[in-house]
Design an enzyme around this catalytic site. Sequence first.
Site, PDB file in Angstrom:
ATOM      1  N   ASP A 190       0.915  -1.332   0.335  1.00  0.00           N
ATOM      2  CA  ASP A 190      -0.078   0.277  -0.111  1.00  0.00           C
ATOM      3  C   ASP A 190       0.858   1.313   0.111  1.00  0.00           C
ATOM      4  O   ASP A 190       2.202   1.146  -0.266  1.00  0.00           O
ATOM      5  CB  ASP A 190      -0.957   0.024   1.338  1.00  0.00           C
ATOM      6  CG  ASP A 190      -0.174  -0.246   2.518  1.00  0.00           C
ATOM      7  OD1 ASP A 190       0.970   0.388   2.736  1.00  0.00           O
ATOM      8  OD2 ASP A 190      -0.762  -0.357   3.472  1.00  0.00           O
ATOM      9  N   TRP A 210     -11.758 -28.720  -5.497  1.00  0.00           N
ATOM     10  CA  TRP A 210     -13.184 -28.709  -5.054  1.00  0.00           C
ATOM     11  C   TRP A 210     -14.256 -28.956  -6.146  1.00  0.00           C
ATOM     12  O   TRP A 210     -15.441 -29.460  -5.993  1.00  0.00           O
ATOM     13  CB  TRP A 210     -13.625 -27.211  -4.403  1.00  0.00           C
ATOM     14  CG  TRP A 210     -12.653 -27.064  -3.335  1.00  0.00           C
ATOM     15  CD1 TRP A 210     -12.140 -25.649  -2.979  1.00  0.00           C
ATOM     16  CD2 TRP A 210     -12.466 -27.856  -2.299  1.00  0.00           C
ATOM     17  NE1 TRP A 210     -11.408 -25.805  -1.871  1.00  0.00           N
ATOM     18  CE2 TRP A 210     -11.366 -26.848  -1.133  1.00  0.00           C
ATOM     19  CE3 TRP A 210     -12.584 -29.121  -1.700  1.00  0.00           C
ATOM     20  CZ2 TRP A 210     -11.034 -27.600  -0.123  1.00  0.00           C
ATOM     21  CZ3 TRP A 210     -12.004 -29.636  -0.578  1.00  0.00           C
ATOM     22  CH2 TRP A 210     -11.082 -28.687   0.245  1.00  0.00           C
ATOM     23  N   THR A 226     -14.346 -24.899   1.663  1.00  0.00           N
ATOM     24  CA  THR A 226     -14.065 -24.853   2.938  1.00  0.00           C
ATOM     25  C   THR A 226     -14.223 -23.374   3.542  1.00  0.00           C
ATOM     26  O   THR A 226     -13.209 -22.732   3.954  1.00  0.00           O
ATOM     27  CB  THR A 226     -12.696 -25.481   3.617  1.00  0.00           C
ATOM     28  OG1 THR A 226     -11.630 -24.796   2.657  1.00  0.00           O
ATOM     29  CG2 THR A 226     -12.853 -27.044   3.249  1.00  0.00           C
ATOM     30  N   PRO A 227     -15.528 -22.663   3.652  1.00  0.00           N
ATOM     31  CA  PRO A 227     -15.519 -21.611   3.775  1.00  0.00           C
ATOM     32  C   PRO A 227     -15.219 -21.398   5.213  1.00  0.00           C
ATOM     33  O   PRO A 227     -15.238 -22.239   6.357  1.00  0.00           O
ATOM     34  CB  PRO A 227     -17.123 -21.120   3.625  1.00  0.00           C
ATOM     35  CG  PRO A 227     -17.640 -22.474   3.345  1.00  0.00           C
ATOM     36  CD  PRO A 227     -16.733 -23.303   2.986  1.00  0.00           C
ATOM     37  N   LYS A 281     -18.418 -30.849  13.006  1.00  0.00           N
ATOM     38  CA  LYS A 281     -18.734 -30.323  11.698  1.00  0.00           C
ATOM     39  C   LYS A 281     -17.720 -29.063  11.409  1.00  0.00           C
ATOM     40  O   LYS A 281     -18.290 -28.219  10.605  1.00  0.00           O
ATOM     41  CB  LYS A 281     -20.113 -29.737  11.846  1.00  0.00           C
ATOM     42  CG  LYS A 281     -21.271 -30.812  11.799  1.00  0.00           C
ATOM     43  CD  LYS A 281     -22.574 -30.398  11.677  1.00  0.00           C
ATOM     44  CE  LYS A 281     -23.485 -31.688  11.418  1.00  0.00           C
ATOM     45  NZ  LYS A 281     -24.778 -30.955  11.110  1.00  0.00           N
TER      46      LYS A 281
END
Lengths: 140, 140, 140, 140
Positions: free
Chosen positions: C17, C47, C59-60, C90
């Site tokens: 930046d 995926w 895999t969020p 889970k």
Amino acid sequence: MSKTIPYSVRVEFGDCDPAGIVWFPNFFRWIDAASRNFFVECGLPPWHEAERTLGIIGTPVVDTHARFRKTASYGDTLQVAVSIAEWRGKSFVQRYRVTRGEDAIMECDEVRIFAGRREDGSIFAREIPAEIRAACGGKP
Amino acid sequence: MSKTIPYSVRVEFGDCDPAGIVWFPNFFRWIDAASRNFFVECGLPPWHEAERTLGIIGTPVVDTHARFRKTASYGDTLQVAVSIAEWRGKSFVQRYRVTRGEDAIMECDEVRIFAGRREDGSIFAREIPAEIRAACGGKP
Amino acid sequence: MSKTIPYSVRVEFGDCDPAGIVWFPNFFRWIDAASRNFFVECGLPPWHEAERTLGIIGTPVVDTHARFRKTASYGDTLQVAVSIAEWRGKSFVQRYRVTRGEDAIMECDEVRIFAGRREDGSIFAREIPAEIRAACGGKP
Amino acid sequence: MSKTIPYSVRVEFGDCDPAGIVWFPNFFRWIDAASRNFFVECGLPPWHEAERTLGIIGTPVVDTHARFRKTASYGDTLQVAVSIAEWRGKSFVQRYRVTRGEDAIMECDEVRIFAGRREDGSIFAREIPAEIRAACGGKP
């Protein structure tokens, strides 16, 4: 004759869009990295050093023309072949050929400048030093 | 005559590079958003809906040519004027004029297609439906 | 015990930046790539294949906690060490240690799920198959 | 009491991944823009001006903790509510609540500093000036 410097890209899940293919602005991200890598491999210093020694803060793009031949997706490894197609007085044409194995994926010709900065903060195109042309394999 | 649809962009700190100016791949991010906004404003459905109803998954770019006139930095607000410069059988030219007040910042002509998807997952250019041309202000 | 899989990152000019340092959202881009690489190295399919065979679309991240220790800039090469800190029913905790030589640059713990998709398009957390845990070096 | 400043985000096609949902690093891009907008709305100068007048080059993140509640996709408009949850001597906690209508999408608490730069180029955390705290609605 310009050198040709290869650069390798791993395409990632997050580089792809809901159509499952590379979202095209990412190609410009990669060829910008390949552009800088070209100069590093030719022996130029990083820009934060070049600012002190050569008065150069980077190589902004002033014109770019790209063609997208085939799509790519995550899991692909792309090869970018980078060269200088032409040296002009205050600009140069940097050329990219992006391939995946035998497949042509994308081609791009960019006009870039070596930018200096004026006291008021604005930037300008520097005359390209002969030693830079020579380092990149151009006629000195 | 094509419609011209405006789109507004706030330039952010993170859009700029160590030289303090917009890193150019971000312009392609913005004009891609302006392209989609053009079609939404012309009444086309979002692509996830168009996939079901028209068999269109998006409008990938096959060729782009951009010129960068002046630099921009964070705090700037840019206006993008979007139109269709030309309709071809299976592609079209989308035109962008990016300005900051009176200043021309960037211009771009893109060739895009309306993409369908084959059963094997590959994509192809669909014949452009007359109603889409008409909705965008082109000759039906 | 989870495997630890290394992943390497070249920091580019455009990743930084106007302060000249890595703009922090890019770290999340890199660790997401390192996450996917972890599963590929452990033998899981990509995926788009896993969607067909395991009903898994990705895999969020549902929770992430990161600490930034030292800044990095372009020209740096960073190493990301990726492991699974914990398996839950889970969800799982994926851990990242980003270093540059001896320097700790960033650490991150993420809670992710293996996501399936319902007929209405919404996503949900799948029970994690024992063979996936085993492939990643966890207790089967 | 800190002020709460809203910031609005249009989710774009290119912000989404092959699963059709926002790729999570983009949330950090947006909240970084919302962070800067908070300070601009509170009357602080842009960082390139603040560097000259206050010796502040930006507000780098040193720690961030985010929770993702529901997914978002392109076409969505998100609202980001930004406030300062806590002022410390040399750092502060900036808080973000991202919503889409009634839906909570993401929450994030970040620890940031006001960074100055030493002569050797490295950055450090400045004591936070009382007038900045006051401008942001904190106790002076």
